[in-house]
Design an enzyme around this catalytic site. Sequence first.
Site, mmCIF file in Angstrom:
data_model
loop_
_atom_site.group_PDB
_atom_site.id
_atom_site.type_symbol
_atom_site.label_atom_id
_atom_site.label_comp_id
_atom_site.label_asym_id
_atom_site.label_seq_id
_atom_site.Cartn_x
_atom_site.Cartn_y
_atom_site.Cartn_z
ATOM 1 N N LEU A 231 0.835 -1.206 0.000
ATOM 2 C CA LEU A 231 0.000 0.000 0.000
ATOM 3 C C LEU A 231 0.871 1.259 0.000
ATOM 4 O O LEU A 231 0.359 2.370 -0.086
ATOM 5 C CB LEU A 231 -0.902 0.023 1.243
ATOM 6 C CG LEU A 231 -1.802 -1.185 1.462
ATOM 7 C CD1 LEU A 231 -2.701 -0.958 2.681
ATOM 8 C CD2 LEU A 231 -2.664 -1.446 0.241
ATOM 9 N N THR A 275 11.081 -3.188 3.098
ATOM 10 C CA THR A 275 10.186 -4.166 3.706
ATOM 11 C C THR A 275 10.831 -5.551 3.621
ATOM 12 O O THR A 275 11.966 -5.685 3.149
ATOM 13 C CB THR A 275 8.782 -4.068 3.063
ATOM 14 O OG1 THR A 275 7.898 -4.925 3.768
ATOM 15 C CG2 THR A 275 8.772 -4.439 1.598
ATOM 16 N N LYS A 279 15.056 -5.901 5.685
ATOM 17 C CA LYS A 279 15.227 -4.916 6.763
ATOM 18 C C LYS A 279 16.537 -5.085 7.528
ATOM 19 O O LYS A 279 17.122 -4.106 7.978
ATOM 20 C CB LYS A 279 14.050 -5.014 7.744
ATOM 21 C CG LYS A 279 12.773 -4.429 7.184
ATOM 22 C CD LYS A 279 11.625 -4.549 8.162
ATOM 23 C CE LYS A 279 10.399 -3.833 7.617
ATOM 24 N NZ LYS A 279 9.221 -4.004 8.469
ATOM 25 N N ASN A 300 13.676 0.314 8.258
ATOM 26 C CA ASN A 300 12.580 0.233 7.278
ATOM 27 C C ASN A 300 12.619 1.422 6.320
ATOM 28 O O ASN A 300 11.715 1.560 5.496
ATOM 29 C CB ASN A 300 11.218 0.141 7.969
ATOM 30 C CG ASN A 300 10.757 1.485 8.520
ATOM 31 O OD1 ASN A 300 11.578 2.355 8.807
ATOM 32 N ND2 ASN A 300 9.463 1.644 8.671
ATOM 33 N N ASP A 315 9.207 2.141 12.001
ATOM 34 C CA ASP A 315 8.272 1.152 12.573
ATOM 35 C C ASP A 315 8.206 1.293 14.098
ATOM 36 O O ASP A 315 7.185 0.982 14.709
ATOM 37 C CB ASP A 315 8.725 -0.277 12.240
ATOM 38 C CG ASP A 315 8.324 -0.702 10.826
ATOM 39 O OD1 ASP A 315 7.441 -0.051 10.229
ATOM 40 O OD2 ASP A 315 8.919 -1.678 10.327
ATOM 41 N N GLY A 338 6.734 -13.878 16.373
ATOM 42 C CA GLY A 338 7.532 -13.600 15.175
ATOM 43 C C GLY A 338 8.862 -12.995 15.584
ATOM 44 O O GLY A 338 8.962 -12.357 16.651
ATOM 45 N N ALA A 339 9.875 -13.219 14.750
ATOM 46 C CA ALA A 339 11.220 -12.739 15.093
ATOM 47 C C ALA A 339 11.920 -12.159 13.874
ATOM 48 O O ALA A 339 13.123 -12.291 13.698
ATOM 49 C CB ALA A 339 12.037 -13.893 15.687
ATOM 50 N N GLY A 340 11.141 -11.478 13.012
ATOM 51 C CA GLY A 340 11.720 -10.849 11.818
ATOM 52 C C GLY A 340 12.008 -9.378 12.058
ATOM 53 O O GLY A 340 12.133 -8.922 13.207
ATOM 54 N N GLY A 444 -3.249 -3.341 12.032
ATOM 55 C CA GLY A 444 -1.969 -2.813 11.551
ATOM 56 C C GLY A 444 -2.058 -1.527 10.748
ATOM 57 O O GLY A 444 -1.030 -0.894 10.489
HETATM 58 P P1 NAP Z 1 9.935 -10.886 8.200
HETATM 59 O O1 NAP Z 1 11.176 -10.162 8.506
HETATM 60 O O2 NAP Z 1 9.830 -11.743 6.992
HETATM 61 O O3 NAP Z 1 9.567 -11.778 9.488
HETATM 62 C C1 NAP Z 1 8.445 -12.594 9.523
HETATM 63 C C2 NAP Z 1 8.425 -13.385 10.795
HETATM 64 O O4 NAP Z 1 7.226 -14.149 10.785
HETATM 65 C C3 NAP Z 1 9.579 -14.371 10.916
HETATM 66 O O5 NAP Z 1 9.908 -14.520 12.263
HETATM 67 C C4 NAP Z 1 8.958 -15.668 10.381
HETATM 68 O O6 NAP Z 1 9.547 -16.824 10.881
HETATM 69 C C5 NAP Z 1 7.565 -15.532 10.950
HETATM 70 N N1 NAP Z 1 6.603 -16.356 10.239
HETATM 71 C C6 NAP Z 1 6.307 -16.317 8.925
HETATM 72 N N2 NAP Z 1 5.364 -17.229 8.633
HETATM 73 C C7 NAP Z 1 5.077 -17.867 9.795
HETATM 74 C C8 NAP Z 1 4.200 -18.913 10.135
HETATM 75 N N3 NAP Z 1 3.420 -19.494 9.215
HETATM 76 N N4 NAP Z 1 4.157 -19.324 11.419
HETATM 77 C C9 NAP Z 1 4.955 -18.740 12.357
HETATM 78 N N5 NAP Z 1 5.820 -17.745 12.090
HETATM 79 C C10 NAP Z 1 5.869 -17.310 10.817
HETATM 80 O O7 NAP Z 1 8.699 -9.861 8.082
HETATM 81 P P2 NAP Z 1 8.498 -8.504 8.908
HETATM 82 O O8 NAP Z 1 9.032 -7.367 8.148
HETATM 83 O O9 NAP Z 1 8.966 -8.754 10.279
HETATM 84 O O10 NAP Z 1 6.904 -8.354 8.857
HETATM 85 C C11 NAP Z 1 6.068 -9.248 9.565
HETATM 86 C C12 NAP Z 1 4.609 -8.852 9.339
HETATM 87 O O11 NAP Z 1 4.356 -7.557 9.881
HETATM 88 C C13 NAP Z 1 4.227 -8.760 7.867
HETATM 89 O O12 NAP Z 1 2.918 -9.243 7.710
HETATM 90 C C14 NAP Z 1 4.257 -7.279 7.583
HETATM 91 O O13 NAP Z 1 3.373 -6.914 6.533
HETATM 92 C C15 NAP Z 1 3.764 -6.736 8.899
HETATM 93 N N6 NAP Z 1 4.220 -5.365 9.109
HETATM 94 C C16 NAP Z 1 3.282 -4.414 9.284
HETATM 95 C C17 NAP Z 1 3.656 -3.124 9.535
HETATM 96 C C18 NAP Z 1 2.621 -2.087 9.741
HETATM 97 O O14 NAP Z 1 2.953 -0.902 9.636
HETATM 98 N N7 NAP Z 1 1.404 -2.449 10.040
HETATM 99 C C19 NAP Z 1 5.018 -2.787 9.592
HETATM 100 C C20 NAP Z 1 5.957 -3.785 9.428
HETATM 101 C C21 NAP Z 1 5.552 -5.074 9.186
HETATM 102 P P3 NAP Z 1 10.789 -17.536 10.121
HETATM 103 O O15 NAP Z 1 11.978 -16.631 10.332
HETATM 104 O O16 NAP Z 1 10.897 -18.838 10.774
HETATM 105 O O17 NAP Z 1 10.394 -17.623 8.662
#
Ligand code: NAP
Length: 503
Positions: A231, A275, A279, A300, A315, A338-340, A444
């Site tokens: 978006l 994103t 990151k 970010n 963020d 989550g740990a990303g 979110g």
């Molecule tokens: P990322 O760096 O790819 O991290 C994703 C995390 O989710 C990792 O720890 C991953 O585990 C885990 N994960 C993925 N699929 C999973 C599943 N099926 N079961 C359990 N754990 C799972 O992504 P990110 O940047 O942190 O973003 C995470 C989410 O937050 C996304 O949906 C993103 O759109 C959202 N977000 C929203 C905002 C906002 O402003 N609202 C801002 C930032 C992010 P593994 O390492 O084991 O794969």
Amino acid sequence: MSMPLICETVTANDLTTLRARRDGCRAADLVELRLDGLVDLDVGGALAGRRQPVIVTCRPQWEGGRFDGSEEERRRFLRAALDAGAEYVDVEWRSDFSELLDVRRGRGIVLSTHDFKAGVPSDLEARVAAMRATGAEIVKVAITASRLADCVPLLDCRRVVDGPLVLVAMGRAGIPTRVLAARFGSCWMYAGDAAPGQLSAERLLNDFRFRSLTGDSAVYGVTGRPLEHTLSPAMHNAAFASLALEAAYVPLEAADADDFMKFAAAVGVVGASITAPFKEELFRRVVTWDPESRRAGAINTVRRHGEGWAGTNTDIAGFLAPLRRRFDVSNTRCAIVGAGGAARAVAIALATEGGHVTVHARDVQKAETVAALVGGRGLALPPPPGSWDLLVNATPVGTFPRVEETPVAAHLLTGGFVCDLVYNPLDTRLLTEARAAGCGTLGGLEMLVAQAVLQCEWWTGQRPSATLLGEAALGALGVPPNGSHTSIDACPRGRVSREASGS
Ligand code: NAP
């Protein structure tokens, strides 16, 4: 150089539909009439009564089209189009139709080449020079980008030849060549849905402000992979328009961090949103950060800093801004799922506010790494019932189209407040089940808007309206402007701030 035009491509199975679609192209400057695919192909009928200039194209199957007749038939159709006064006729470089170039001494001829094999053809520049030497008025080159950097050699073509060109990279990684047609030196850009990565004329005009962009417009974008549902272009382009900035914001879907860096250097990108999954990787590539980003080990946002990049992480503040209005974090037990990259920002944010953080991930080692940033504990999934006051989903679980999924089962939702970073859908299964369990909730979208406002301010020094960005995001999600967009419970359980009264 004059501003690029928009050429809308129309295809159909029959002439009546083709003409109706042709006449429906109100936003475009010219229309490409694709005769291939017509069961009742009639050149005169396709041209009659047209209100805009047209390009007549009859693309053979061997060049990615639908025409399966003989080359002689095809040549006759194109000649008939020229004789009937078509403004342009598209002639494939690989066809044997050189005599068509002589009909008007090349005027009105779009000499085109299309490569559907991913990557940059090794003879690109030589080919463009040879095509230009034919005397065709327009030279069109379409390649298929397998990565963002595949767009870069198209920029160089402008140095090799003069005269009108259309230079386009097909596929999602090629979208910058479409939006930034002026920067790439194209005299027009095709719009529609006839080729991979093609954008509609409405999207080019409304989402990307195509007509206000020049070759000198400042270029911003969002990089990550995939970017299909982002978006950010809708929000940032609306912000730039409201601030009257001559700037473009483009999806920059990169294969990896190097790919982004190479493209950004060649095109002169001045700032970008970062994103998943870049990151942390891009954090290691920037030359300077603010202390919070440094602590998070993830960014970010980047902007130019001398020859390199500066990074920040909006963020962190973006997550806290809407939460603070609803939940007092200090001294509460906060479980992050989550740990990303996003989990890192959330962990720093919650620790800064005095929360006691646990991080839960399917890979416990990754959870421990993130938890260590704030002296918390890294644990397995799911967070046990009774162990948290605030739960934050920082995984993509539950995102469209897999909306039936949830990261934490309903019977485990025992705390006071649940945040979901997922914003598409606005109301996730996790949030619905959390409300049913008596928790306060926050989706979110507000964080998305808050972090985007901060990004724009960091890049430009000007703060755009959050309301405007929210409306742009909702528009891109297809949500009507007056709907109820919050997922705030009226009477949440737990330590909810007294200020919480919806927003
Ligand atoms: P990322 O760096 O790819 O991290 C994703 C995390 O989710 C990792 O720890 C991953 O585990 C885990 N994960 C993925 N699929 C999973 C599943 N099926 N079961 C359990 N754990 C799972 O992504 P990110 O940047 O942190 O973003 C995470 C989410 O937050 C996304 O949906 C993103 O759109 C959202 N977000 C929203 C905002 C906002 O402003 N609202 C801002 C930032 C992010 P593994 O390492 O084991 O794969």
